[in-house]
Design a protein around this motif. Sequence first.
Motif, mmCIF file in Angstrom:
data_model
loop_
_atom_site.group_PDB
_atom_site.id
_atom_site.type_symbol
_atom_site.label_atom_id
_atom_site.label_comp_id
_atom_site.label_asym_id
_atom_site.label_seq_id
_atom_site.Cartn_x
_atom_site.Cartn_y
_atom_site.Cartn_z
ATOM 1 N N UNK A 64 109.500 11.962 63.888
ATOM 2 C CA UNK A 64 109.147 12.665 62.661
ATOM 3 C C UNK A 64 108.747 14.112 62.953
ATOM 4 N N UNK A 65 108.090 14.359 64.085
ATOM 5 C CA UNK A 65 107.736 15.722 64.465
ATOM 6 C C UNK A 65 108.997 16.552 64.658
ATOM 7 N N UNK A 66 110.009 15.985 65.324
ATOM 8 C CA UNK A 66 111.256 16.707 65.509
ATOM 9 C C UNK A 66 111.929 16.997 64.177
ATOM 10 N N UNK A 67 111.903 16.027 63.284
ATOM 11 C CA UNK A 67 112.479 16.240 61.952
ATOM 12 C C UNK A 67 111.786 17.385 61.241
ATOM 13 N N UNK A 68 110.435 17.392 61.302
ATOM 14 C CA UNK A 68 109.692 18.443 60.625
ATOM 15 C C UNK A 68 109.959 19.806 61.259
ATOM 16 N N UNK A 69 110.087 19.845 62.578
ATOM 17 C CA UNK A 69 110.355 21.124 63.241
ATOM 18 C C UNK A 69 111.706 21.693 62.824
ATOM 19 N N UNK A 70 112.625 20.802 62.428
ATOM 20 C CA UNK A 70 113.931 21.252 61.972
ATOM 21 C C UNK A 70 114.032 21.262 60.456
ATOM 22 N N UNK A 71 112.851 21.210 59.795
ATOM 23 C CA UNK A 71 112.790 21.264 58.331
ATOM 24 C C UNK A 71 113.633 20.194 57.674
ATOM 25 N N UNK A 184 99.568 7.104 51.474
ATOM 26 C CA UNK A 184 99.102 7.908 50.346
ATOM 27 C C UNK A 184 98.155 9.001 50.838
ATOM 28 N N UNK A 185 97.383 8.689 51.888
ATOM 29 C CA UNK A 185 96.500 9.685 52.473
ATOM 30 C C UNK A 185 97.268 10.907 52.956
ATOM 31 N N UNK A 186 98.468 10.688 53.501
ATOM 32 C CA UNK A 186 99.291 11.826 53.916
ATOM 33 C C UNK A 186 99.722 12.655 52.705
ATOM 34 N N UNK A 187 99.990 11.991 51.599
ATOM 35 C CA UNK A 187 100.342 12.729 50.375
ATOM 36 C C UNK A 187 99.159 13.572 49.900
ATOM 37 N N UNK A 188 97.958 13.012 50.000
ATOM 38 C CA UNK A 188 96.761 13.778 49.643
ATOM 39 C C UNK A 188 96.620 14.986 50.562
ATOM 40 N N UNK A 189 96.870 14.806 51.850
ATOM 41 C CA UNK A 189 96.841 15.924 52.796
ATOM 42 C C UNK A 189 97.840 17.002 52.391
ATOM 43 N N UNK A 190 99.002 16.570 51.929
ATOM 44 C CA UNK A 190 100.024 17.514 51.501
ATOM 45 C C UNK A 190 99.556 18.308 50.289
ATOM 46 N N UNK A 191 98.938 17.622 49.337
ATOM 47 C CA UNK A 191 98.432 18.306 48.155
ATOM 48 C C UNK A 191 97.283 19.257 48.500
ATOM 49 N N UNK A 194 97.123 20.761 53.804
ATOM 50 C CA UNK A 194 96.829 20.544 55.222
ATOM 51 C C UNK A 194 98.102 20.306 56.029
ATOM 52 N N UNK A 195 99.015 19.499 55.509
ATOM 53 C CA UNK A 195 100.228 19.185 56.267
ATOM 54 C C UNK A 195 101.051 20.423 56.617
ATOM 55 N N UNK A 196 101.295 21.341 55.675
ATOM 56 C CA UNK A 196 102.069 22.541 56.055
ATOM 57 C C UNK A 196 101.399 23.353 57.157
ATOM 58 N N UNK A 197 100.065 23.473 57.110
ATOM 59 C CA UNK A 197 99.354 24.231 58.131
ATOM 60 C C UNK A 197 99.471 23.561 59.502
ATOM 61 N N UNK A 198 99.359 22.232 59.514
ATOM 62 C CA UNK A 198 99.469 21.513 60.786
ATOM 63 C C UNK A 198 100.888 21.621 61.324
ATOM 64 N N UNK A 199 101.870 21.540 60.433
ATOM 65 C CA UNK A 199 103.266 21.691 60.850
ATOM 66 C C UNK A 199 103.469 23.037 61.533
ATOM 67 N N UNK A 200 102.935 24.103 60.961
ATOM 68 C CA UNK A 200 103.053 25.425 61.565
ATOM 69 C C UNK A 200 102.353 25.477 62.922
ATOM 70 N N UNK A 201 101.186 24.846 63.002
ATOM 71 C CA UNK A 201 100.456 24.826 64.268
ATOM 72 C C UNK A 201 101.226 24.051 65.335
ATOM 73 N N UNK A 202 101.890 22.976 64.935
ATOM 74 C CA UNK A 202 102.686 22.205 65.888
ATOM 75 C C UNK A 202 103.867 23.024 66.397
ATOM 76 N N UNK A 213 98.245 16.028 69.863
ATOM 77 C CA UNK A 213 96.826 16.020 69.509
ATOM 78 C C UNK A 213 96.624 16.361 68.037
ATOM 79 N N UNK A 214 97.437 17.277 67.513
ATOM 80 C CA UNK A 214 97.377 17.601 66.089
ATOM 81 C C UNK A 214 97.841 16.420 65.253
ATOM 82 N N UNK A 215 98.866 15.726 65.727
ATOM 83 C CA UNK A 215 99.346 14.544 65.020
ATOM 84 C C UNK A 215 98.265 13.476 64.940
ATOM 85 N N UNK A 216 97.523 13.303 66.031
ATOM 86 C CA UNK A 216 96.440 12.316 66.045
ATOM 87 C C UNK A 216 95.404 12.644 64.970
ATOM 88 N N UNK A 217 95.026 13.903 64.854
ATOM 89 C CA UNK A 217 94.029 14.282 63.863
ATOM 90 C C UNK A 217 94.524 14.036 62.442
#
Length: 303
Positions: A64-71, A184-191, A194-202, A213-217
């Motif tokens: 999933x990290x690779x998918x996100x890195x490739x948008x 659903x918690x991930x969806x809340x993070x998206x709203x 938080x998710x876009x910021x973590x994606x950029x940090x990754x 380590x960012x994924x763990x958090x």
Amino acid sequence: MKWEDFQTSENIEDRRGDDQYADAGAGPRMGGAGHLGLGTIVILGLIGYMTGINPAVLIGGAEMLNNMRNNGQVARQSNPPRETTTGAPSDQLGQFVAKILGENEEVWSQVLPAQKNIQFRPPKLVMFNGETDSACGAAESAMGPFYCPLDRKIYLDTSFFRDMKNRFGGGGDFAYAYVISHEMGHHIQNQLGILPKVHQAQQRAASRAQANALSVRIELMADCLAGVWAANGNAKRQFLEPGDVEKAVATAQAIGDDRLQRASRGVVVPDSFTHGSSAQRVQWLQRGLQSGQIDSCNTFGQN
């Protein structure tokens, strides 16, 4: 767990009737921008076969990290239109999923505005068998349930519930509800942004260990948010019964990276964790259960 009186969500895409990939014996797709190599998939598959461990935690985070890195731009085959039913399913399992999703919608539609002044926008939940498509790439049963922020949908192959019981030593209605509520918690993070910021940090991470380590958090925060949902919902409806929390805790322990790695490899490699240790997952789930507050789930503000 008393779930029968929950409101029923209509935000379900039921793709379980689409067996074209399962019938063809399709395994994980190879060669897409976000997917792991053939050798890695084969090795993890053998580990799973020999140990009885679902390789979801081992491959899911990396893929999933690779998918996100490739948008989400993965190579796709041209497939015929899939059969999809929208709305609440009529079978018992489908009804359970729709009601847990509905209770999440009801709770978060109140909690998110009250605690963060943000209007809750419900995601869709896709139920499927074996494999289906998502904006983040192929959704496969081996990956376990996941949330795709690109299309704002939760993907759930319900065979994971069977794996929880037979392989992970978890199970029970509240444990299954915890899994759905984690996504659903991930969806809340998206709203919350938080998710876009973590994606950029990754993307800026100097190593895979830092990205992990960012994924763990992120995953531990989702565990905590699942607890926040349960705390607020139970305060209103008293749906938890004796033993429910213990079953969810047992599930959180069973799917910790350390326990799965020890069972499959015989050793634990913390730098490769993507979801957190058993102790961490239990800690953050219980924190959400005890506080009922989103702010208590700030995994980025603590060591």
